[in-house]
Design a protein around this motif. Sequence first.
Motif, mmCIF file in Angstrom:
data_model
loop_
_atom_site.group_PDB
_atom_site.id
_atom_site.type_symbol
_atom_site.label_atom_id
_atom_site.label_comp_id
_atom_site.label_asym_id
_atom_site.label_seq_id
_atom_site.Cartn_x
_atom_site.Cartn_y
_atom_site.Cartn_z
ATOM 1 N N LYS A 34 0.846 -1.189 0.000
ATOM 2 C CA LYS A 34 0.000 0.000 0.000
ATOM 3 C C LYS A 34 0.882 1.240 0.000
ATOM 4 O O LYS A 34 1.196 1.805 1.068
ATOM 5 C CB LYS A 34 -0.934 -0.014 1.210
ATOM 6 N N PRO A 35 1.297 1.705 -1.169
ATOM 7 C CA PRO A 35 2.139 2.914 -1.220
ATOM 8 C C PRO A 35 1.371 4.182 -0.902
ATOM 9 O O PRO A 35 1.953 5.159 -0.466
ATOM 10 C CB PRO A 35 2.652 2.896 -2.658
ATOM 11 N N ASN A 36 0.049 4.198 -1.154
ATOM 12 C CA ASN A 36 -0.760 5.370 -0.847
ATOM 13 C C ASN A 36 -2.198 4.911 -0.631
ATOM 14 O O ASN A 36 -2.512 3.714 -0.731
ATOM 15 C CB ASN A 36 -0.682 6.420 -1.969
ATOM 16 N N SER A 37 -3.063 5.867 -0.326
ATOM 17 C CA SER A 37 -4.450 5.517 -0.004
ATOM 18 C C SER A 37 -5.268 5.103 -1.225
ATOM 19 O O SER A 37 -6.366 4.574 -1.080
ATOM 20 C CB SER A 37 -5.133 6.703 0.681
ATOM 21 N N ASP A 38 -4.757 5.315 -2.449
ATOM 22 C CA ASP A 38 -5.508 4.999 -3.670
ATOM 23 C C ASP A 38 -5.059 3.710 -4.341
ATOM 24 O O ASP A 38 -5.611 3.334 -5.374
ATOM 25 C CB ASP A 38 -5.391 6.152 -4.674
ATOM 26 N N PHE A 39 -4.060 3.034 -3.778
ATOM 27 C CA PHE A 39 -3.530 1.821 -4.424
ATOM 28 C C PHE A 39 -3.321 0.755 -3.357
ATOM 29 O O PHE A 39 -2.840 1.035 -2.250
ATOM 30 C CB PHE A 39 -2.209 2.114 -5.124
ATOM 31 N N SER A 40 -3.704 -0.493 -3.693
ATOM 32 C CA SER A 40 -3.513 -1.600 -2.766
ATOM 33 C C SER A 40 -3.396 -2.894 -3.559
ATOM 34 O O SER A 40 -4.184 -3.156 -4.468
ATOM 35 C CB SER A 40 -4.680 -1.699 -1.775
ATOM 36 N N LEU A 41 -2.389 -3.695 -3.203
ATOM 37 C CA LEU A 41 -2.205 -5.034 -3.765
ATOM 38 C C LEU A 41 -2.099 -5.999 -2.596
ATOM 39 O O LEU A 41 -1.120 -5.978 -1.841
ATOM 40 C CB LEU A 41 -0.949 -5.102 -4.632
ATOM 41 N N GLU B 43 -5.977 -9.641 -4.522
ATOM 42 C CA GLU B 43 -6.904 -8.522 -4.585
ATOM 43 C C GLU B 43 -6.149 -7.259 -4.982
ATOM 44 O O GLU B 43 -5.081 -6.950 -4.425
ATOM 45 C CB GLU B 43 -7.577 -8.335 -3.235
ATOM 46 N N PHE B 44 -6.724 -6.524 -5.940
ATOM 47 C CA PHE B 44 -6.101 -5.313 -6.462
ATOM 48 C C PHE B 44 -7.122 -4.190 -6.463
ATOM 49 O O PHE B 44 -8.244 -4.368 -6.945
ATOM 50 C CB PHE B 44 -5.579 -5.566 -7.888
ATOM 51 N N LYS B 45 -6.742 -3.039 -5.887
ATOM 52 C CA LYS B 45 -7.608 -1.865 -5.859
ATOM 53 C C LYS B 45 -6.824 -0.659 -6.357
ATOM 54 O O LYS B 45 -5.666 -0.459 -5.984
ATOM 55 C CB LYS B 45 -8.123 -1.583 -4.440
ATOM 56 N N TYR B 46 -7.498 0.146 -7.172
ATOM 57 C CA TYR B 46 -6.840 1.347 -7.697
ATOM 58 C C TYR B 46 -7.896 2.412 -7.955
ATOM 59 O O TYR B 46 -8.968 2.129 -8.487
ATOM 60 C CB TYR B 46 -6.096 1.031 -8.994
ATOM 61 N N LYS B 47 -7.585 3.633 -7.555
ATOM 62 C CA LYS B 47 -8.486 4.763 -7.725
ATOM 63 C C LYS B 47 -7.684 5.951 -8.212
ATOM 64 O O LYS B 47 -6.615 6.258 -7.669
ATOM 65 C CB LYS B 47 -9.190 5.092 -6.398
ATOM 66 N N THR B 48 -8.212 6.646 -9.229
ATOM 67 C CA THR B 48 -7.494 7.790 -9.782
ATOM 68 C C THR B 48 -8.483 8.825 -10.293
ATOM 69 O O THR B 48 -9.619 8.493 -10.652
ATOM 70 C CB THR B 48 -6.559 7.351 -10.922
ATOM 71 N N ASN B 49 -8.040 10.064 -10.313
ATOM 72 C CA ASN B 49 -8.827 11.166 -10.868
ATOM 73 C C ASN B 49 -8.356 11.414 -12.300
ATOM 74 O O ASN B 49 -7.254 11.943 -12.517
ATOM 75 C CB ASN B 49 -8.664 12.424 -10.018
ATOM 76 N N THR C 87 -9.753 13.445 -14.462
ATOM 77 C CA THR C 87 -9.751 14.904 -14.515
ATOM 78 C C THR C 87 -10.211 15.398 -13.139
ATOM 79 O O THR C 87 -10.373 14.605 -12.209
ATOM 80 C CB THR C 87 -10.699 15.436 -15.617
ATOM 81 N N GLN C 88 -10.432 16.685 -13.034
ATOM 82 C CA GLN C 88 -10.872 17.225 -11.753
ATOM 83 C C GLN C 88 -12.252 16.710 -11.369
ATOM 84 O O GLN C 88 -12.554 16.573 -10.180
ATOM 85 C CB GLN C 88 -10.880 18.764 -11.811
ATOM 86 N N ASP C 89 -13.087 16.378 -12.346
ATOM 87 C CA ASP C 89 -14.463 15.959 -12.078
ATOM 88 C C ASP C 89 -14.753 14.518 -12.462
ATOM 89 O O ASP C 89 -15.895 14.060 -12.354
ATOM 90 C CB ASP C 89 -15.452 16.872 -12.828
ATOM 91 N N ILE C 90 -13.752 13.772 -12.935
ATOM 92 C CA ILE C 90 -13.962 12.389 -13.373
ATOM 93 C C ILE C 90 -13.058 11.482 -12.553
ATOM 94 O O ILE C 90 -11.838 11.672 -12.522
ATOM 95 C CB ILE C 90 -13.684 12.207 -14.878
ATOM 96 N N THR C 91 -13.683 10.495 -11.888
ATOM 97 C CA THR C 91 -12.950 9.559 -11.034
ATOM 98 C C THR C 91 -13.231 8.137 -11.498
ATOM 99 O O THR C 91 -14.388 7.772 -11.753
ATOM 100 C CB THR C 91 -13.378 9.707 -9.563
ATOM 101 N N TRP C 92 -12.143 7.353 -11.603
ATOM 102 C CA TRP C 92 -12.275 5.937 -11.994
ATOM 103 C C TRP C 92 -11.715 5.072 -10.871
ATOM 104 O O TRP C 92 -10.627 5.331 -10.356
ATOM 105 C CB TRP C 92 -11.535 5.663 -13.290
ATOM 106 N N GLU C 93 -12.474 4.025 -10.507
ATOM 107 C CA GLU C 93 -12.056 3.104 -9.457
ATOM 108 C C GLU C 93 -12.288 1.676 -9.933
ATOM 109 O O GLU C 93 -13.356 1.354 -10.464
ATOM 110 C CB GLU C 93 -12.839 3.357 -8.166
ATOM 111 N N THR C 94 -11.293 0.828 -9.760
ATOM 112 C CA THR C 94 -11.404 -0.571 -10.152
ATOM 113 C C THR C 94 -11.004 -1.454 -8.985
ATOM 114 O O THR C 94 -10.075 -1.135 -8.223
ATOM 115 C CB THR C 94 -10.528 -0.884 -11.381
#
Length: 664
Positions: A514-521, A561-567, A569-576
Amino acid sequence: MVQAKIRTILVALFCITFLQTTFAQKKTETNDQEVLESGIEILRTYFLQDKNWHVTDADVRTNIRSLINFFEDIPLDTALYFLHQKQLADTFYVYRLPENVEDSLSVPGYVPAEEIKRNVEQIGIDLQSEVQQNPIPVPEQVIENAKLEAPLVPPDKGMVLFADGSYVFPDTLIIPEVIPDSILNSPEEFQRLVKIDSLRSAYVEQKRLEYNDSVTTETVNRVAQEYRQNMFEQQLRFKTNRYRDSVTLNNYRVLRIYNDRVMDEVNDTLKVVIDLLTSYADYIDTTTVNVLNMNGDPVTVTMQNGNTHFAKMWLKNAQNDSLQLVLKSMDKKSVQLLVSDGVTFNRFSERQTKDFDFESLKENKSGFSKMKNPYAVETPWILNGEGSVGFTQTYYENWKKGGESAISLLLNLKGSANYSSADAKIKWENSAEIRNGWLQPGGKGSELKKNDDKVEVTSRFGLRAHKKWYYSGEFNFNTQFFRGYKYPKADHPDPISAFMSPAKTYFKLGMDYKPNSDFSLFLSPITVKNVFVKDTALIDQTKFGVEAGRRAFWEPGLNAEFKYKTNLTQDITWETKYKMFVNYRDPFKKLDIDWENNLRVQLTDYISMRMMLHMVYDDDVLFPVYDDDDNKIGEKAKLQIKEFITVGFNYTINRKVTRTKRVR
């Protein structure tokens, strides 16, 4: 199982009674400890641990917990008095709902799901045999209506049957298309042609009547067969529903009678245990009282039922005169005071009555000293919450291009509470998601359908191993709220899933990068998957991999288990989120995959558009397989796909919980 537990409790009561007798005879402290442990374990099981048993009065649980833990919540004396009043009232302490009986399959008279399935199949076989022996009568009106529906050939249109090849004229009735003049000039030949033409007309009419009779017979037979089939299905549905209702009522009655008997036994046992433990606790409990004189000299008095304790103290007045008292504890609530012979008198003496340090008022010549900040602010907890509601409605009336009215609603609630220590050595992440959606095609009055239903709770605890790697353990639970059906519901009235049917639980141990709050393996080579079906009488548990006659199964495996979240753009967020579970028992065939993708576009502060693509493959969930003739030939696992796009209102909470820490 419950009867065995009752027998164990009775044996424990015998031990408690024996130990209480030995205590009265001043046996060793080892027997006293066994009395406490046995009785407390019984109370803890039914009042605090076993979730299938419910307390009739919330105050009972509080006072029982106080009895177990002595002074954890309220004073012991208060708990003892309350429980004594409850004993006098002869009330129930705990109760259990019939549907929470764990060993229902072993209760005499209870009908399991497998037997229900066999009986339903036998009902269909018996009804089929009955119909074959005594065919269902067809009303005369149905036959008359069928005759009217038959595509008959009108009287003057009989030649169409010969034109389309349905019938062919015999050679004796064939007339040449071109008649020679020699025949027309011969009266005999002309009369012969006229006779053949008359015979042809009669022949055409005969074939027309034969054709109409055959078409009418075929139409009547088809309509009669459809009517008999519909009536057969109605009778089968009626008999099946009536049988299922009777089984449901029977199972509830059987479990209620069985559960009432068990509740009586358990509450009788609890009354005996509570009476023994309250008497025992009241006997051995001690209270310490500190008594101070004017000089602040303390004297400790120990108060206990059945034992007498003595203490001495000196009473003082302003002139330091002294009077010795003897304090005698009679029981836990009474102290007797006795005046001793010791008496000392001191005369008055002058003394300063005002003591004040005037030096403290002098000016500080050195000036103000610097003060460092004695506290630091930490934010160990971060709370996040997100809720959204999407609503879609379309309406058609006299619309030339066609269409169907529809109403849909989708509710999505997410929440998380994440803890991280100041040195980042400990991480504890907790999350929950509730998703529910409904669709009503065709507008008002049409069948309401469920198109989304999810309840998931996850808790992961990690200890840092090296840099961004953590030793982690996770608990994951997911199920649904409402019953699921195979639509149209009128053709499939029995539900295929329900609350806690199934319920999946995962216990995982492994390493989390877990390098940051938006990524986890998260890799967990030690994983246990458990599938539980609560209501096997209503839900076929074999569709979820559970064997017939059982409610649950478990299997070990490897989880990735793999989780990733990114912006984007400023108003578009993708999470898988991608999860994979490999069964150790059959690693090359048993495989579970769960891949969820969410894209959120924030349109305004409170309005957003959401797109989700969810793909699931679970080898324990089976679907029927049919051949070209629509006959069921088996079952197999299939890829499950769900996708939706919705626009609605959303509200987001992002809060940091701060606390202060003293800096040394």
